[in-house]
Design an enzyme around this catalytic site. Structure first.
Site, PDB file in Angstrom:
ATOM      1  N   TYR A   1       0.766  -1.218  -0.040  1.00 37.10           N
ATOM      2  CA  TYR A   1      -0.039  -0.073   0.060  1.00 37.10           C
ATOM      3  C   TYR A   1       0.780   1.254  -0.100  1.00 37.10           C
ATOM      4  CZ  TYR A   1      -4.135  -2.547   1.397  1.00 37.10           C
ATOM      5  OH  TYR A   1      -5.191  -3.598   1.291  1.00 37.10           O
TER       6      TYR A   1
ATOM      7  N   PHE B   1     -14.083  -3.358   0.645  1.00 36.45           N
ATOM      8  CA  PHE B   1     -14.867  -2.659  -0.312  1.00 36.45           C
ATOM      9  C   PHE B   1     -16.324  -2.652   0.369  1.00 36.45           C
ATOM     10  CE2 PHE B   1     -11.946  -3.740  -4.037  1.00 36.45           C
ATOM     11  CZ  PHE B   1     -11.039  -2.876  -3.804  1.00 36.45           C
ATOM     12  N   PRO B   2     -16.647  -2.325   1.441  1.00 37.56           N
ATOM     13  CA  PRO B   2     -17.803  -2.424   2.094  1.00 37.56           C
ATOM     14  C   PRO B   2     -18.949  -1.371   1.377  1.00 37.56           C
ATOM     15  CG  PRO B   2     -16.618  -1.162   3.504  1.00 37.56           C
ATOM     16  CD  PRO B   2     -15.770  -1.819   2.655  1.00 37.56           C
ATOM     17  N   LEU B   3     -18.424  -0.285   0.539  1.00 35.98           N
ATOM     18  CA  LEU B   3     -19.082   0.637  -0.055  1.00 35.98           C
ATOM     19  C   LEU B   3     -19.312   0.501  -1.539  1.00 35.98           C
ATOM     20  CD1 LEU B   3     -18.530   3.708   2.149  1.00 35.98           C
ATOM     21  CD2 LEU B   3     -20.565   2.383   2.191  1.00 35.98           C
TER      22      LEU B   3
ATOM     23  N   GLY C   1     -17.147   3.076  -3.280  1.00 41.76           N
ATOM     24  CA  GLY C   1     -17.662   4.440  -3.085  1.00 41.76           C
ATOM     25  C   GLY C   1     -19.130   4.548  -3.757  1.00 41.76           C
TER      26      GLY C   1
ATOM     27  N   GLY D   1     -23.873   6.675  -3.279  1.00 36.52           N
ATOM     28  CA  GLY D   1     -24.667   7.330  -4.074  1.00 36.52           C
ATOM     29  C   GLY D   1     -23.973   8.619  -4.680  1.00 36.52           C
TER      30      GLY D   1
END
Length: 329
Positions: free
Chosen positions: A56, A203-205, A208, A212
């Site tokens: 990273y 990557f829970p969203l 991104g 929304g």
């Protein structure tokens, strides 16, 4: 902040963790003072799991974390990763021993709480990396080991070899999991539930997209993740997002709250790995853990985001035996 035991380990992790792929990236969080503010806020609100990898920020993420945790190391649980890509004649043992010393130095610590293999090491027998990892635990340099991006059968096969050889088992599994990417439900998540493996969704969203911020028809930036581009061009995905957002609003919560609460409603999930660019995002992530979905509410959300089990491979896409090296995550 709530805490859960990571599988069968002695690690009690916050249900929201900090993902640090942005640390060390000049275009994201390039300054040490910036990353320190984020980490300090995490510790202040009770987020103790800090997840990173030796790749990273081109290797700088671990440096940022080590600097930020000076004087507060005992408040954090550090999870980092190594990989066996591109060995080019180097033995798995030599790679692991070199990488762990580099990570310990950068992180300014004597022990890594959770040391994870980042990608599937195709063609490398399990015992060739399990043995040196077991030695690191015996030496006290690593407390527990885990994997990222494995399928359930592969994780089970590794633990079978570990049992046969008397090595430490993989105690955790980290994989892509969100309302828009439910592939792990086919085999990995049931396996983790049955065998008490701590599951860590990343990557829970959905990169991104679940926030929304990408309006229907809007152009996706060239640096957006592949999944965002795929979802942006999917009319059904936009319909699902609209209905999920309506569900969250009806219950007095944001879409971010719902995305995290839905993940935490699964018994195998120990902590949701979530990135944060500033203190405000840390606070929002931490607050999302306060919403505890009932079984009926989770079932309702499941129905909105139903998935029939087709589309991409079960293991991380593009990670077949002949695939090129995976990009940094």
């Amino acid at each position: 902040m709530q805490y859960r035991r990571l599988g069968e380990t002695d690690l009690n992790v916050s249900v929201i963790g900090l993902g640090t792929n942005n640390f060390g990236n000049p275009a994201r969080i390039g300054e040490h003072a910036h990353s320190k503010r984020v980490i300090d806020k995490c510790l202040d609100v009770g987020i103790n799991l800090i997840d990173t990898a030796n790749i990273y920020g081109n290797g700088e993420s671990e440096v940022h974390i080590g600097e930020a945790l000076r004087g507060r190391r005992n408040e954090a649980i550090i999870a980092t990763k190594f990989n066996l890509n591109g060995l080019n004649g180097e033995s798995p043992r030599d790679r692991i021993m070199k990488n762990v010393e580099e990570s310990l130095t950068k992180l300014q610590t004597d022990v890594i709480d959770l040391y994870q293999i980042h990608f599937i090491p195709h063609g490398v027998p399990h015992e060739e990396y399990l043995e040196p990892l077991n030695d690191l635990i015996t030496q006290g340099k690593v407390r527990h080991i885990g994997e990222c991006n494995y399928s359930g059968w592969r994780h089970a096969d590794v633990n079978r070899v570990a049992d046969e050889r008397g090595f430490a088992r993989f105690a955790s599994a980290q994989n892509n999991y969100s309302l828009m990417h439910r592939h792990v439900e086919m085999e990995l998540l049931p396996y983790c539930t049955e065998h008490r493996i701590g599951f860590l969704p990343y990557f829970p969203l959905a990169g991104g997209w679940l926030t929304g911020k990408y309006a229907p028809g809007a152009e996706v930036p060239s640096n957006a993740r592949r999944m965002v581009s795929q979802l942006q061009g999917d009319e059904q995905a936009h319909d699902v997002l609209a209905r999920l957002d309506a569900f969250a609003n009806e219950h007095g919560h944001s879409m971010l709250d719902l995305a995290f609460a839905w993940l935490l409603a699964h018994p195998a999930v120990s902590s949701v790995i979530a990135g944060a660019m500033n203190e405000e995002q840390v606070e929002a992530n931490a607050a999302a853990a306060d919403w505890m979905l009932s079984r009926e509410e989770r079932d309702a959300v499941d129905a909105i985001a139903a998935w029939e089990g087709t589309d991409e491979e079960i293991e991380r896409f593009g990670m077949g035996a002949n695939a090129p090296a995976a990009p940094a995550r």
